[in-house]
Design a protein around this motif. Structure first.
Motif, PDB file in Angstrom:
ATOM      1  N   PRO A 173      -5.584  -8.919 -13.612  1.00 49.50           N
ATOM      2  CA  PRO A 173      -4.532  -8.139 -14.261  1.00 49.50           C
ATOM      3  C   PRO A 173      -4.422  -8.450 -15.752  1.00 49.50           C
ATOM      4  O   PRO A 173      -4.206  -7.558 -16.551  1.00 49.50           O
ATOM      5  CB  PRO A 173      -3.266  -8.558 -13.521  1.00 49.50           C
ATOM      6  CG  PRO A 173      -3.743  -9.042 -12.208  1.00 49.50           C
ATOM      7  CD  PRO A 173      -5.082  -9.668 -12.461  1.00 49.50           C
ATOM      8  N   PRO A 186       1.094  -6.389 -10.095  1.00 46.76           N
ATOM      9  CA  PRO A 186       0.072  -6.860  -9.167  1.00 46.76           C
ATOM     10  C   PRO A 186       0.643  -7.911  -8.221  1.00 46.76           C
ATOM     11  O   PRO A 186       1.474  -8.725  -8.606  1.00 46.76           O
ATOM     12  CB  PRO A 186      -1.000  -7.460 -10.071  1.00 46.76           C
ATOM     13  CG  PRO A 186      -0.337  -7.700 -11.375  1.00 46.76           C
ATOM     14  CD  PRO A 186       0.807  -6.754 -11.469  1.00 46.76           C
ATOM     15  N   THR A 244      -6.933  -6.217 -19.932  1.00 47.45           N
ATOM     16  CA  THR A 244      -6.827  -6.133 -18.480  1.00 47.45           C
ATOM     17  C   THR A 244      -8.071  -5.504 -17.867  1.00 47.45           C
ATOM     18  O   THR A 244      -8.782  -4.755 -18.530  1.00 47.45           O
ATOM     19  CB  THR A 244      -5.583  -5.325 -18.052  1.00 47.45           C
ATOM     20  OG1 THR A 244      -5.438  -5.397 -16.626  1.00 47.45           O
ATOM     21  CG2 THR A 244      -5.688  -3.866 -18.458  1.00 47.45           C
ATOM     22  N   ALA A 258      -7.407  -4.341 -14.607  1.00 51.06           N
ATOM     23  CA  ALA A 258      -6.722  -3.569 -13.569  1.00 51.06           C
ATOM     24  C   ALA A 258      -6.884  -2.077 -13.824  1.00 51.06           C
ATOM     25  O   ALA A 258      -6.933  -1.640 -14.972  1.00 51.06           O
ATOM     26  CB  ALA A 258      -5.246  -3.939 -13.528  1.00 51.06           C
ATOM     27  N   ASP A 279     -11.000  -4.479  -6.022  1.00 57.32           N
ATOM     28  CA  ASP A 279      -9.720  -4.586  -6.719  1.00 57.32           C
ATOM     29  C   ASP A 279      -9.164  -6.006  -6.678  1.00 57.32           C
ATOM     30  O   ASP A 279      -8.450  -6.421  -7.574  1.00 57.32           O
ATOM     31  CB  ASP A 279      -8.701  -3.606  -6.129  1.00 57.32           C
ATOM     32  CG  ASP A 279      -8.931  -2.193  -6.612  1.00 57.32           C
ATOM     33  OD1 ASP A 279      -9.612  -2.026  -7.649  1.00 57.32           O
ATOM     34  OD2 ASP A 279      -8.449  -1.251  -5.963  1.00 57.32           O
TER      35      ASP A 279
END
Length: 147
Positions: A34, A131, A59, A61, A29
Motif C-alpha cells: 500500500p 488496506p 504505492t 495498490a 494483491d
C-alpha cells in the motif's frame, strides 16, 4: 472432428498463454505494498539548528488510499513548531510524492517518516479504501546533533 480438435487446441493454447501473461505481468494483491516510504539522507546539525527533511511516498495498490504522512521521533525534540502532518490521496497512477519538513532537535534522535491509511472518503473523491494488511509503512534515520 478435425474442427473440434483445432478448437480444443486453440482453447488450451489461449488458456496457457493467458496464465503465463498473468504470472509475468500481474502481482497478487496480497503482495502489493500500500505504501512505499523513502527518506532522504538525514543531515547532521548543531543543537536547535533547523534542517530540512525530505520524504517520499508511492504505492503499488490498485485502489486509491487516503493517507496521513507525518514524522515520528524516538524522543521529544523540544523544538517548535511541531512537524506538520499531511493528509492526501495516493493512487497507483500517481507519481512518487515528496513531502518536506523543517526539523530541529537539541540532541541526537531517531526520526521516521510514516505513511498511514486513514478512514477519510473526502480525500479520494469517495473512492478510497483502507488496506486490511500493511496500512502503515515507514522509513527511518538518525538525526545526529554535533557538539
Amino acid at each position: 472432428m478435425p474442427l473440434l480438435q483445432a478448437l480444443v487446441r486453440c482453447s488450451l493454447t489461449t488458456l496457457f498463454l493467458g496464465l503465463c501473461l498473468q504470472l509475468i505481468t500481474g502481482q497478487d494483491d496480497n503482495e502489493r505494498k500500500p505504501f512505499i516510504v523513502k527518506m532522504s539522507t538525514m543531515p547532521s546539525g548543531k543543537s536547535n539548528e533547523t534542517v530540512e527533511i525530505v520524504c517520499s511516498v508511492s504505492t503499488q495498490a490498485r485502489e486509491c488510499i487516503p493517507f496521513r504522512f507525518f514524522l515520528m521521533t524516538s524522543r521529544k525534540t523540544d523544538c517548535y513548531p511541531e512537524p506538520y502532518t499531511y493528509e492526501a490521496c495516493m493512487c497507483q497512477e500517481d507519481n512518487e510524492r515528496k513531502f518536506y519538513w523543517n526539523f530541529c532537535s537539541q540532541r541526537t534522535v531517531g526520526v521516521a517518516c510514516v505513511a498511514e491509511a486513514i478512514n477519510r472518503t473526502d480525500l479520494c473523491e469517495g473512492i478510497g479504501y483502507i488496506p486490511v494488511k500493511g496500512n502503515r509503512s515507514y522509513d527511518h534515520e538518525a538525526y545526529i546533533v554535533k557538539k
